[in-house]
Design a protein around this motif. Structure first.
Motif, PDB file in Angstrom:
ATOM      1  N   CYS A 193       0.892  -1.162  -0.177  1.00 13.74           N
ATOM      2  CA  CYS A 193       0.302  -0.011   0.067  1.00 13.74           C
ATOM      3  C   CYS A 193       1.027   1.132  -0.034  1.00 13.74           C
ATOM      4  O   CYS A 193       1.731   1.480   0.849  1.00 13.74           O
ATOM      5  CB  CYS A 193      -1.073  -0.027   1.340  1.00 13.74           C
ATOM      6  N   ALA A 194       0.699   2.118  -1.139  1.00 16.17           N
ATOM      7  CA  ALA A 194       1.563   3.218  -1.138  1.00 16.17           C
ATOM      8  C   ALA A 194       1.098   4.299  -1.776  1.00 16.17           C
ATOM      9  O   ALA A 194       1.071   4.610  -3.116  1.00 16.17           O
ATOM     10  CB  ALA A 194       2.778   2.638  -2.122  1.00 16.17           C
ATOM     11  N   ARG A 195       0.315   5.361  -0.895  1.00 12.40           N
ATOM     12  CA  ARG A 195      -0.204   6.338  -1.406  1.00 12.40           C
ATOM     13  C   ARG A 195       0.790   7.486  -1.766  1.00 12.40           C
ATOM     14  O   ARG A 195       1.847   7.588  -1.484  1.00 12.40           O
ATOM     15  CB  ARG A 195      -1.322   6.862  -0.330  1.00 12.40           C
ATOM     16  N   GLY A 196       0.309   8.487  -2.450  1.00  7.79           N
ATOM     17  CA  GLY A 196       1.086   9.519  -2.934  1.00  7.79           C
ATOM     18  C   GLY A 196       1.502  10.538  -1.892  1.00  7.79           C
ATOM     19  O   GLY A 196       2.598  11.235  -2.001  1.00  7.79           O
TER      20      GLY A 196
ATOM     21  N   ASN B 279       7.656   7.330  -1.033  1.00 12.59           N
ATOM     22  CA  ASN B 279       7.851   5.905  -1.625  1.00 12.59           C
ATOM     23  C   ASN B 279       8.506   5.968  -3.071  1.00 12.59           C
ATOM     24  O   ASN B 279       8.742   4.770  -3.272  1.00 12.59           O
ATOM     25  CB  ASN B 279       6.299   5.529  -2.014  1.00 12.59           C
TER      26      ASN B 279
ATOM     27  N   THR C  95      -2.337   2.033  -4.867  1.00 12.26           N
ATOM     28  CA  THR C  95      -1.864   3.605  -4.750  1.00 12.26           C
ATOM     29  C   THR C  95      -2.868   4.326  -5.507  1.00 12.26           C
ATOM     30  O   THR C  95      -3.817   3.857  -6.470  1.00 12.26           O
ATOM     31  CB  THR C  95      -0.425   3.400  -5.416  1.00 12.26           C
ATOM     32  N   ASP C  96      -2.777   5.790  -5.097  1.00 12.92           N
ATOM     33  CA  ASP C  96      -3.724   6.613  -5.768  1.00 12.92           C
ATOM     34  C   ASP C  96      -2.868   7.412  -6.920  1.00 12.92           C
ATOM     35  O   ASP C  96      -3.311   8.634  -7.452  1.00 12.92           O
ATOM     36  CB  ASP C  96      -4.249   7.734  -4.841  1.00 12.92           C
ATOM     37  N   ASP C  97      -1.491   7.257  -7.001  1.00  9.03           N
ATOM     38  CA  ASP C  97      -0.365   7.948  -7.368  1.00  9.03           C
ATOM     39  C   ASP C  97      -0.029   7.463  -8.736  1.00  9.03           C
ATOM     40  O   ASP C  97       0.526   6.335  -8.966  1.00  9.03           O
ATOM     41  CB  ASP C  97       0.581   7.986  -6.535  1.00  9.03           C
TER      42      ASP C  97
ATOM     43  N   ILE D 183       3.978   6.574  -8.627  1.00 10.78           N
ATOM     44  CA  ILE D 183       4.227   5.313  -7.939  1.00 10.78           C
ATOM     45  C   ILE D 183       3.844   4.211  -8.738  1.00 10.78           C
ATOM     46  O   ILE D 183       4.291   3.025  -8.633  1.00 10.78           O
ATOM     47  CB  ILE D 183       3.410   5.351  -6.477  1.00 10.78           C
TER      48      ILE D 183
ATOM     49  N   ARG E  59      -6.570   2.774  -9.609  1.00 13.01           N
ATOM     50  CA  ARG E  59      -5.879   3.694  -8.654  1.00 13.01           C
ATOM     51  C   ARG E  59      -7.016   3.769  -7.590  1.00 13.01           C
ATOM     52  O   ARG E  59      -7.951   3.817  -7.347  1.00 13.01           O
ATOM     53  CB  ARG E  59      -5.957   4.996  -9.504  1.00 13.01           C
ATOM     54  N   ARG E  60      -6.071   3.609  -6.228  1.00 17.31           N
ATOM     55  CA  ARG E  60      -7.147   3.675  -5.174  1.00 17.31           C
ATOM     56  C   ARG E  60      -8.003   4.977  -5.014  1.00 17.31           C
ATOM     57  O   ARG E  60      -7.645   6.131  -5.402  1.00 17.31           O
ATOM     58  CB  ARG E  60      -6.159   3.697  -4.054  1.00 17.31           C
TER      59      ARG E  60
ATOM     60  N   ALA F 134      -7.118   7.166   0.437  1.00 13.43           N
ATOM     61  CA  ALA F 134      -5.958   7.609   0.200  1.00 13.43           C
ATOM     62  C   ALA F 134      -5.775   8.906   1.074  1.00 13.43           C
ATOM     63  O   ALA F 134      -4.584   9.727   0.713  1.00 13.43           O
ATOM     64  CB  ALA F 134      -5.642   8.076  -1.355  1.00 13.43           C
TER      65      ALA F 134
END
Length: 238
Positions: free
Chosen positions: A10-13, A22, A52-54, A57, A71-72, A77
Motif C-alpha cells: 500500500c503506497a499512497r502519493g 515511496n 496506490t492513488d499516484d 508510484i 488507482r485507489r 488515500a
C-alpha cells in the motif's frame, strides 16, 4: 481452484514527513522497488499487487514487475484512512476478477532493509504455527518496565508498566512492531477490518534492529542509508 499466497503493498502519493517518500531514491532504486523485489524473490509468493492513488508510484511499481490493478479511491488515500480497509478493498477487487487468495503478505514500502529471507522466515512461522497473523517485530529501544514512561494527570512521569522486578532480566520480553511484514490468513483480514487489528491472534517473527528502520522522515532515510552502506552492504558505492 488453487488458493494463492500474494504480496500487497500500500503506497499512497501523499506524505507529510518526507514528501514523495515511496519513490525517494534509496540504494540506487526508488524506495518501493526494494519491497517489490524482495517479494518477487520469495518462491511462495505468486504475485505482487500495489494499491496506490499516484500515477508516478504506479508507473514505478509496474516497471518493477508489480501489478497495479487500479488507482485507489480518494476516500482510501487520505491521511485519515487506515491501512486494513485499503488491503481489504484490493483483495475484494482481485477476488472479483477470479483470484482465490489464501494468504496475504503485506509489505510496508518504507522498510527497505528487510530481506527476502525475512519474508520467507515470517511465512515459515505462519505455516509452522498455523497462525492467523504473523507480524515482524524487533527489540525496542525503550522498555515499558524500565524506561518507557507516561505523563500523569499532575504532570509527573510514571513507568508505563510498573512492576517489582529487581533486575531487567526478570521482566517479560517485550517487542516493538516494526511494520515491515504482516502475514495474514485471508479471512483474518476481513475480521480485523470489522473488529479491529487486535481481534486477531498474533504471532511474532523477530528481526534485528539494523533491518527494522521504517522511513517516515529525512532522519529515517539518512539512517537507513547509513545502515545499508556500512552494516548491511558494506561493499556498496551508493
Amino acid at each position: 481452484m488453487t488458493s494463492l499466497t500474494i504480496a500487497t503493498i500500500c503506497a499512497r502519493g501523499g506524505s507529510k514527513g518526507l514528501p514523495r517518500k515511496n519513490v525517494q531514491p534509496f540504494a540506487g532504486k526508488p524506495l518501493i522497488v526494494h519491497s517489490i523485489e524482495q517479494a518477487q524473490a520469495c518462491a511462495q509468493i505468486t504475485g505482487v499487487y500495489v494499491s496506490t492513488d499516484d500515477e508516478e508510484i504506479a508507473a514505478v511499481a509496474e516497471a518493477a514487475g508489480a501489478i497495479v490493478p487500479y488507482r485507489r479511491p480518494t476516500e482510501l488515500a487520505s491521511d485519515e484512512a487506515s491501512k486494513l480497509p485499503v488491503i481489504e478493498h484490493l483483495l475484494q477487487h482481485l477476488e472479483a476478477s477470479g483470484l482465490a487468495i489464501a494468504t496475504v503478505v503485506d509489505l510496508q514500502p518504507t522498510s527497505p532493509l528487510r530481506t527476502a529471507e525475512d519474508i520467507a522466515g515470517a511465512l515459515a512461522v505462519f505455516a509452522e504455527t498455523a497462525a492467523e497473523l504473523v507480524v515482524s517485530v524487533t527489540e525496542p529501544s525503550h522498555n515499558p518496565y524500565y524506561t518507557l514512561v507516561e505523563a500523569q494527570p499532575d504532570g509527573t512521569l510514571a513507568l508505563s508498566k510498573p512492576a517489582a522486578f529487581a533486575r531487567r532480566q526478570d521482566a517479560p520480553t517485550v517487542w516493538g512492531l516494526n511494520g515491515a511484514i504482516y502475514v495474514w490468513q485471508r479471512a483474518a483480514i476481513a475480521r480485523a477490518v470489522r473488529d479491529g487489528f487486535w481481534s486477531v491472534p498474533v504471532r511474532a517473527y523477530a528481526m534485528p534492529r539494523a533491518r527494522s528502520v521504517d522511513i517516515d522522515d529525512r532522519f529515517d532515510l539518512e539512517l537507513a542509508n547509513w545502515l545499508y552502506r556500512h552494516t548491511l552492504n558494506p561493499d556498496s558505492e551508493d
